[in-house]
Design a protein around this motif. Structure first.
Motif, mmCIF file in Angstrom:
data_model
loop_
_atom_site.group_PDB
_atom_site.id
_atom_site.type_symbol
_atom_site.label_atom_id
_atom_site.label_comp_id
_atom_site.label_asym_id
_atom_site.label_seq_id
_atom_site.Cartn_x
_atom_site.Cartn_y
_atom_site.Cartn_z
ATOM 1 N N UNK A 137 -6.235 -8.071 -15.837
ATOM 2 C CA UNK A 137 -5.493 -7.914 -14.585
ATOM 3 C C UNK A 137 -6.337 -7.223 -13.523
ATOM 4 N N UNK A 138 -6.318 -7.782 -12.318
ATOM 5 C CA UNK A 138 -6.873 -7.149 -11.129
ATOM 6 C C UNK A 138 -5.705 -6.685 -10.267
ATOM 7 N N UNK A 139 -5.838 -5.538 -9.633
ATOM 8 C CA UNK A 139 -4.861 -5.124 -8.629
ATOM 9 C C UNK A 139 -5.492 -5.315 -7.257
ATOM 10 N N UNK A 140 -4.766 -5.996 -6.371
ATOM 11 C CA UNK A 140 -5.206 -6.150 -4.994
ATOM 12 C C UNK A 140 -4.183 -5.469 -4.104
ATOM 13 N N UNK A 141 -4.586 -4.349 -3.505
ATOM 14 C CA UNK A 141 -3.711 -3.615 -2.594
ATOM 15 C C UNK A 141 -3.759 -4.326 -1.249
ATOM 16 N N UNK A 142 -2.693 -5.025 -0.918
ATOM 17 C CA UNK A 142 -2.647 -5.828 0.300
ATOM 18 C C UNK A 142 -2.153 -4.981 1.484
ATOM 19 N N UNK A 143 -2.368 -5.518 2.673
ATOM 20 C CA UNK A 143 -1.881 -4.892 3.919
ATOM 21 C C UNK A 143 -2.452 -3.484 4.086
ATOM 22 N N UNK B 140 0.786 -1.238 0.000
ATOM 23 C CA UNK B 140 0.000 0.000 0.000
ATOM 24 C C UNK B 140 0.817 1.287 0.000
ATOM 25 N N UNK B 141 2.150 1.175 0.032
ATOM 26 C CA UNK B 141 2.977 2.370 0.092
ATOM 27 C C UNK B 141 3.234 2.912 -1.314
ATOM 28 N N UNK B 142 2.865 4.161 -1.598
ATOM 29 C CA UNK B 142 3.075 4.731 -2.937
ATOM 30 C C UNK B 142 4.533 4.682 -3.394
ATOM 31 N N UNK B 143 5.468 4.839 -2.461
ATOM 32 C CA UNK B 143 6.886 4.860 -2.828
ATOM 33 C C UNK B 143 7.385 3.518 -3.360
ATOM 34 N N UNK B 144 6.633 2.441 -3.100
ATOM 35 C CA UNK B 144 7.060 1.110 -3.536
ATOM 36 C C UNK B 144 6.361 0.653 -4.815
ATOM 37 N N UNK B 145 5.488 1.487 -5.352
ATOM 38 C CA UNK B 145 4.699 1.080 -6.517
ATOM 39 C C UNK B 145 5.577 0.742 -7.714
ATOM 40 N N UNK B 146 6.719 1.406 -7.832
ATOM 41 C CA UNK B 146 7.586 1.161 -8.983
ATOM 42 C C UNK B 146 8.000 -0.303 -9.069
ATOM 43 N N UNK B 147 7.953 -1.045 -7.960
ATOM 44 C CA UNK B 147 8.384 -2.441 -7.964
ATOM 45 C C UNK B 147 7.436 -3.348 -8.756
ATOM 46 N N UNK C 77 -9.094 -3.073 -12.644
ATOM 47 C CA UNK C 77 -9.778 -2.710 -11.404
ATOM 48 C C UNK C 77 -8.855 -2.829 -10.201
ATOM 49 N N UNK C 78 -9.027 -1.937 -9.250
ATOM 50 C CA UNK C 78 -8.184 -1.914 -8.056
ATOM 51 C C UNK C 78 -9.038 -2.218 -6.836
ATOM 52 N N UNK C 79 -8.718 -3.336 -6.154
ATOM 53 C CA UNK C 79 -9.374 -3.732 -4.918
ATOM 54 C C UNK C 79 -8.372 -3.581 -3.770
#
Length: 672
Positions: free
Chosen positions: A129-135, A107-114, A252-254
């Motif tokens: 593709x689905x995105x699941x924002x964990x933690x 969930x940290x924006x700074x790590x999205x590049x990974x 979609x982002x969950x």
């Protein structure tokens, strides 16, 4: 718009960067669907996935793990893919055979590049593709900041499907933007519906309208409704979300927490209604051309000394039955894998991901069929970026080691064994230090071979800066016929890249014609190791005079005389060390370009220029010339400076003089 739910067995891949929680998400999916009695733990080594010892020791996935579950009557196969970029090949091979992917991210924006490397692959292959924002329960930033960061690395439009409900700084639930229902999380169970909190109503309205606007970009009817201020029917919204996902327009982002089982039930419902049917995927990949004929594709190869070979495959069409014979031989068992457990099946149908037993001639990426002409969509092997030199502790096992490395390369095509002629070393090349360490551990644990590794030698050469003339005589008397050879040669440097040239301008028969090839052979014998101890290149040698004896001269005597002439003459020619230089292309997010420039400069690199990385918004490519000596652990520094996403490719370019204390150290270390 009516919503027609896909039917039949389907498959998904769990992908995302290391430590994002993919394997924990798999445990949550299996537990919630009743496939396991109790939820496993990565930390405790009790997960269905990551069952290999190398994975559990590191608490990270090192190969594709397979599982399955049923949810409300729908059957899914799941491929849990490694998150480390060092095992990206495993992930890419698996993704060609799934109906959709769930990209798990921190969930940290700074790590999205990974997420960029795997996200780019998903986009290029048009994989839904689905995105699941964990933690999300531990998130420190806002979801909107994260959403904007994800938009910057995605070439497809993102649609936020949920707005978090935050209480005392912690996410306690969410509002579903499609249904406009609010839920509160419950530990280990599906969320409970509640009244929408008044404080979130404005944010929900803004986010829902943004979602509808994005959907309207691909549907004129919805655009008209929005322009006329008409509230669209919920079935229409759900239908567009399903359609646009399957066509690759939207991602979609969950959100939720796999560890606490938050948001998992909502994700399952989305998978059930929106993951395309097997027939749709076959059409997307071009595998529908087989019609009803049986066609399957290998996504992963497993080899064990006890159980033999297992080919994990996606069934594209037709029905495969145990015991029947196909293009690669007779199937000796069809299995559905649940981690390390195997369930024997009588047959496999389109959409299934199963393991076929003992098809020795079938390799990763290959098609299994009954003669049907279909072209497979393959994944190119990744170029190696790190390597070791290997040697057996017991030299009698060198042949066995080569055979084992070939088997491991079949399991993992990004492992590349190679025998380097220049240094006489057996190399194992791969995607990084951990990648190769895991491979070495498996050589020991699976095959019982004791193997040592070391840094590979650099193929240094040497040349000369000036020429000389040299006379040498070889004479030996040992009773009977003696040995006699006398040569006069001229040694001259050639331009860089000139190689080796041998000439002769003997007149008057001072060296008989039949002995001249022996002189050339003697010169070549010496050039294997010059004055500095390395192979000599870019040199020309001319035989211009000599003497012979009618009885004692022979090919061997002239060969020996030539070697002596070279050994006495070459040190007078100002020998110089040459090191191999490679042309290197380094790719990284623009944010880290200055750091990478510093790394290249510190490794004696000559920077040639910069350019934008084609197809990668916000990325740069730096081109440089770098010594081979500096490339060995370059990937470690590069990934350290770029949150693990930087990479490079290189190719040999030329030899370059090396002088000063670095050259002295090389010669001294070599024993020259």
């Amino acid at each position: 718009m009516s919503v027609e739910k896909p039917t039949g067995p389907r498959s998904i891949a769990l992908v995302g960067p290391y430590s994002s929680g993919k394997t924990t998400l798999l445990e949550s999916l299996l537990s919630m669907c009743g496939e396991t009695d109790r939820k496993g733990s990565v930390e405790n080594g009790t997960s269905v996935g990551d069952y290999a010892r190398e994975a559990r020791d590191r608490k990270m996935s090192v190969e594709v793990n397979t599982a399955h579950f049923s949810f409300m009557g729908d059957r899914f196969s799941v491929l849990d893919c490694p998150g480390s970029v060092e095992f990206l090949q495993e992930c890419e091979n698996a993704l060609i055979g799934v109906d959709a992917a769930v990209l798990v991210c921190d969930p940290e924006p700074d790590k999205v590049i990974t997420v960029a490397p795997v996200l780019k692959f998903l986009e290029d292959r048009h994989i839904p593709t689905f995105v699941f924002v964990n933690k999300v329960d531990k998130a420190r930033g806002s979801v909107q900041d994260l959403f904007r960061a994800l938009e910057e690395v995605s070439n497809r439009d993102l649609v936020l499907r949920q707005v978090p409900i935050v209480q005392d700084g912690t996410v306690t639930g969410y509002v579903d933007l499609a249904s406009e229902r609010s839920y509160v999380y419950k530990e280990g169970a599906k969320s409970r519906i509640i009244e929408m909190p008044p404080e979130i109503a404005e944010e929900e309205g803004t986010s829902r309208f943004a979602m509808l606007e994005t959907l309207a970009d691909f549907d004129d009817h919805l655009m008209e409704e929005l322009l006329e201020d008409i509230e669209p029917d919920k079935d229409e919204v759900y239908g567009l979300l399903q359609q646009d996902l399957q066509q690759g327009f939207l991602v979609p982002v969950f959100m939720g927490s796999a560890l606490a089982d938050h948001g998992i039930f909502r994700l399952l419902k989305a998978l059930r209604h929106e993951v395309p049917a097997a027939a749709e995927t076959a059409q997307r990949t071009g595998m529908d051309k087989a019609g009803e004929a049986p066609v399957a594709q290998v996504l992963k190869t497993y080899i064990s000394p006890q159980g033999g070979k297992m080919s994990l495959a996606r069934v594209w069409s037709g029905v495969f039955r145990d015991g029947e014979t196909y293009s690669a031989g007779r199937i000796a068992g069809i299995y559905r894998l649940q981690g390390v457990k195997q369930e024997k099946l009588a047959e496999a149908v389109p959409g299934d991901i199963v393991a076929f037993g003992r098809l020795e001639d079938l390799h990763t990426g290959d098609l299994l069929h009954n003669g049907t002409e279909v072209e497979a969509s393959r994944v190119a092997p990744l170029e190696p970026v790190y390597h070791y030199a290997l040697y057996s502790e017991n030299r009698d096992e060198d042949v066995k080691l080569s055979a084992v490395l070939n088997k491991m390369a079949e399991e993992d095509p990004s492992l590349v064994p190679e025998h380097k002629q220049e240094t006489q070393e057996l190399l194992l090349k791969g995607q990084g230090e951990i990648h190769l360490k895991v491979a070495l551990e498996r050589i020991q644990s699976k095959y019982g071979l004791a193997v040592q590794s070391k840094r590979p030698k650099v193929a240094y050469k040497e040349a000369i800066r000036k020429g000389t003339k040299q006379h040498a005589r070889f004479r030996k008397q040992s009773g009977g016929h003696g040995q006699f050879g006398d040569v006069q040669i001229e040694i001259e440097p050639l331009p860089r890249g000139g190689g080796f040239e041998f000439h002769e301008r003997v007149v008057g028969g001072s060296v008989p014609r039949q002995f001249i090839p022996a002189v050339e052979s003697g010169v070549k014998d010496y050039l294997v190791e010059g004055p500095l101890g390395f192979p000599v290149v870019d040199v020309a040698v001319t035989l211009f005079d000599g003497q012979h004896h009618s009885v004692d001269s022979s090919e061997n005597s002239f060969r020996s005389a030539a070697r002596i002439a070279m050994s006495e003459g070459m040190p007078k020619c100002s020998p110089v060390l040459l090191e191999p230089i490679h042309k290197v292309e380094l790719a990284m997010p623009s944010l880290y370009t200055s750091k990478v420039t510093g790394i290249v400069s510190s490794r004696r690199g000559q920077i040639l220029g910069f350019d934008a990385r084609e197809g990668w918004p916000g990325w740069d490519v730096l081109t440089a010339m770098m010594p081979e000596e500096e490339l060995h652990d370059l990937i470690i520094d590069l990934r350290s400076a770029t949150l693990g996403v930087g990479t490079f490719r290189c190719s040999y370019d030329h030899l370059q003089e090396l002088t000063g204390h670095i050259a002295d150290k090389v010669v001294q270390a070599h024993g020259g």
